[in-house]
Design a protein around this motif. Structure first.
Motif, mmCIF file in Angstrom:
data_model
loop_
_atom_site.group_PDB
_atom_site.id
_atom_site.type_symbol
_atom_site.label_atom_id
_atom_site.label_comp_id
_atom_site.label_asym_id
_atom_site.label_seq_id
_atom_site.Cartn_x
_atom_site.Cartn_y
_atom_site.Cartn_z
ATOM 1 N N HIS A 14 -44.164 -19.151 57.758
ATOM 2 C CA HIS A 14 -44.667 -20.625 56.753
ATOM 3 C C HIS A 14 -44.368 -20.291 55.675
ATOM 4 O O HIS A 14 -44.049 -21.343 54.760
ATOM 5 C CB HIS A 14 -45.982 -20.186 55.974
ATOM 6 C CG HIS A 14 -46.800 -18.882 55.423
ATOM 7 N ND1 HIS A 14 -46.399 -18.303 54.615
ATOM 8 C CD2 HIS A 14 -47.277 -17.487 56.385
ATOM 9 C CE1 HIS A 14 -46.405 -16.953 54.233
ATOM 10 N NE2 HIS A 14 -46.719 -16.796 54.943
ATOM 11 N N ARG A 17 -45.704 -22.311 52.588
ATOM 12 C CA ARG A 17 -46.159 -23.485 52.336
ATOM 13 C C ARG A 17 -47.601 -23.105 53.102
ATOM 14 O O ARG A 17 -47.449 -23.161 54.540
ATOM 15 C CB ARG A 17 -45.061 -24.720 52.527
ATOM 16 C CG ARG A 17 -44.279 -24.662 51.573
ATOM 17 C CD ARG A 17 -42.938 -25.614 52.548
ATOM 18 N NE ARG A 17 -43.508 -26.632 53.176
ATOM 19 C CZ ARG A 17 -42.583 -27.726 53.614
ATOM 20 N NH1 ARG A 17 -41.658 -27.790 54.125
ATOM 21 N NH2 ARG A 17 -43.378 -28.546 54.080
ATOM 22 N N ASP A 19 -48.991 -26.129 54.175
ATOM 23 C CA ASP A 19 -49.235 -27.245 55.325
ATOM 24 C C ASP A 19 -48.400 -26.864 56.319
ATOM 25 O O ASP A 19 -48.453 -27.268 57.515
ATOM 26 C CB ASP A 19 -47.567 -28.557 54.845
ATOM 27 C CG ASP A 19 -46.261 -28.063 54.896
ATOM 28 O OD1 ASP A 19 -46.558 -26.940 53.590
ATOM 29 O OD2 ASP A 19 -45.769 -29.134 54.176
ATOM 30 N N GLU A 22 -50.255 -24.402 58.438
ATOM 31 C CA GLU A 22 -51.526 -25.394 59.349
ATOM 32 C C GLU A 22 -50.745 -26.165 60.242
ATOM 33 O O GLU A 22 -51.076 -26.491 61.710
ATOM 34 C CB GLU A 22 -51.532 -26.489 58.634
ATOM 35 C CG GLU A 22 -52.858 -26.154 57.387
ATOM 36 C CD GLU A 22 -53.339 -27.014 56.082
ATOM 37 O OE1 GLU A 22 -54.467 -26.877 55.462
ATOM 38 O OE2 GLU A 22 -52.218 -27.762 55.890
ATOM 39 N N ALA A 23 -49.789 -26.226 60.585
ATOM 40 C CA ALA A 23 -48.251 -26.698 61.378
ATOM 41 C C ALA A 23 -48.000 -25.778 62.657
ATOM 42 O O ALA A 23 -48.190 -25.759 63.855
ATOM 43 C CB ALA A 23 -47.065 -27.100 60.742
ATOM 44 N N TRP A 78 -55.819 -18.730 51.220
ATOM 45 C CA TRP A 78 -55.496 -19.618 53.093
ATOM 46 C C TRP A 78 -56.115 -19.106 53.659
ATOM 47 O O TRP A 78 -56.410 -20.165 54.734
ATOM 48 C CB TRP A 78 -53.995 -19.004 52.940
ATOM 49 C CG TRP A 78 -52.802 -19.971 51.995
ATOM 50 C CD1 TRP A 78 -53.275 -20.550 50.560
ATOM 51 C CD2 TRP A 78 -51.663 -20.040 51.984
ATOM 52 N NE1 TRP A 78 -51.749 -20.855 50.129
ATOM 53 C CE2 TRP A 78 -50.843 -20.863 50.939
ATOM 54 C CE3 TRP A 78 -51.010 -20.123 53.288
ATOM 55 C CZ2 TRP A 78 -49.421 -20.799 50.787
ATOM 56 C CZ3 TRP A 78 -49.701 -19.795 53.236
ATOM 57 C CH2 TRP A 78 -48.940 -20.584 52.026
#
Length: 277
Positions: A14, A17, A19, A22-23, A78
């Motif tokens: 990740h 990050r 985002d 999540e991706a 997270w």
């Protein structure tokens, strides 16, 4: 076994990050689970710990393994969000712990099982804590010899049957001699090099017939195996207690499995917090 359980490895890719994390969850849809890594850099590696060769190829030379880990550590807040996202996509959330505090934190997430990373196979105190959760374990065996795999099974067996840590490795082996308690342990063959050279896959130890570190793994083994270090400043002449000792990636030093045998011995000199004993 009627189904192959597929785990999508997110790890620390990740890049710090949310985002991207999540991706990675979204990209894992269709697998059975997605797995991240949970650790505290201060507990995992000393500032002096070297990087593995595959890390050196991707990370500038002036950035240490500790600095890399610090930048890529997944924040605690997270986890809940990512776990909810995986459930919404019909897959399981998993994360691997690399230190005691992180394992305690993951226990609050009530995961189905724990994956023990190859670097922690010989970290007997942390492996014992993994096993003491009484959850099923997936244990990676990268960089390991067959004797190290058996030692890991012995540690796990002790933890399954005893509520307190052993006083020595001799106690671990004595308990193992009474019969292993590892029915819910899955051993995973692994070559700890990324990407793995095809000539070193050694699948099921059939390539050479020997379960042993491959040539490219020796560097990773030095960088990612934890060794025995002082948990706090220790004066000379101290009678060591369990609270005086812990493990960390240091690049060298006494094996982590020596921790229990060191308890009750007296130091001949002073040690700084984080210094290898």
């Amino acid at each position: 076994m009627s189904h192959v359980y597929v785990i999508a490895e997110a790890g620390m890719n990740h890049n710090g990050r949310l985002d991207l994390a999540e991706a990675l969850v979204d990209a894992a849809a269709g697998a059975d689970a997605v797995k991240f890594q949970t650790y505290k850099a201060d507990a995992l590696a000393l500032a002096s710990a070297p990087k593995a060769a595959y890390q050196d190829r991707q990370i500038p030379a002036d950035i240490s393994q500790y600095a890399m880990l610090k930048a890529l550590a997944m924040p605690g807040d997270w986890h809940g969000a990512l776990q909810a996202r995986t459930r919404a996509r019909g897959i399981d959330f998993l994360s691997t712990a690399f230190d005691f505090a992180s394992l305690d934190f993951l226990e609050t997430l009530d995961m189905l099982f724990y994956k023990v990373p190859s670097g922690e196979l010989t970290n007997a105190p942390l492996l014992w804590r993994f096993a003491r959760t009484l959850r099923p374990l997936l244990v990676s065996s990268g960089m390991a010899t067959l004797s190290e795999v058996e030692q890991a099974l012995a540690v796990i067996s002790h933890a399954r049957e005893h509520a307190s840590e052993p006083a020595s490795m001799a106690e671990v082996w004595q308990a193992y001699g009474a019969g292993p308690r590892s029915a819910d342990v899955t051993l995973l063959h692994c070559t700890s090099q990324y990407p793995t050279p095809m000539a070193e896959v050694n699948l099921a130890a059939m390539g050479s017939g020997i379960k042993a570190p491959q040539p490219s793994e020796w560097d990773t083994r030095r960088a990612e195996r934890q060794t025995l270090v002082a948990a706090r400043d220790i004066p000379a002449g101290t009678l060591l207690t369990r609270d005086d000792l812990t493990t960390a990636r240091a690049g060298q030093g006494r094996a982590a499995s020596a921790l229990w045998d060191m308890v009750g011995t007296t130091t001949k000199r002073a040690y700084r917090r984080g210094e290898g004993l």
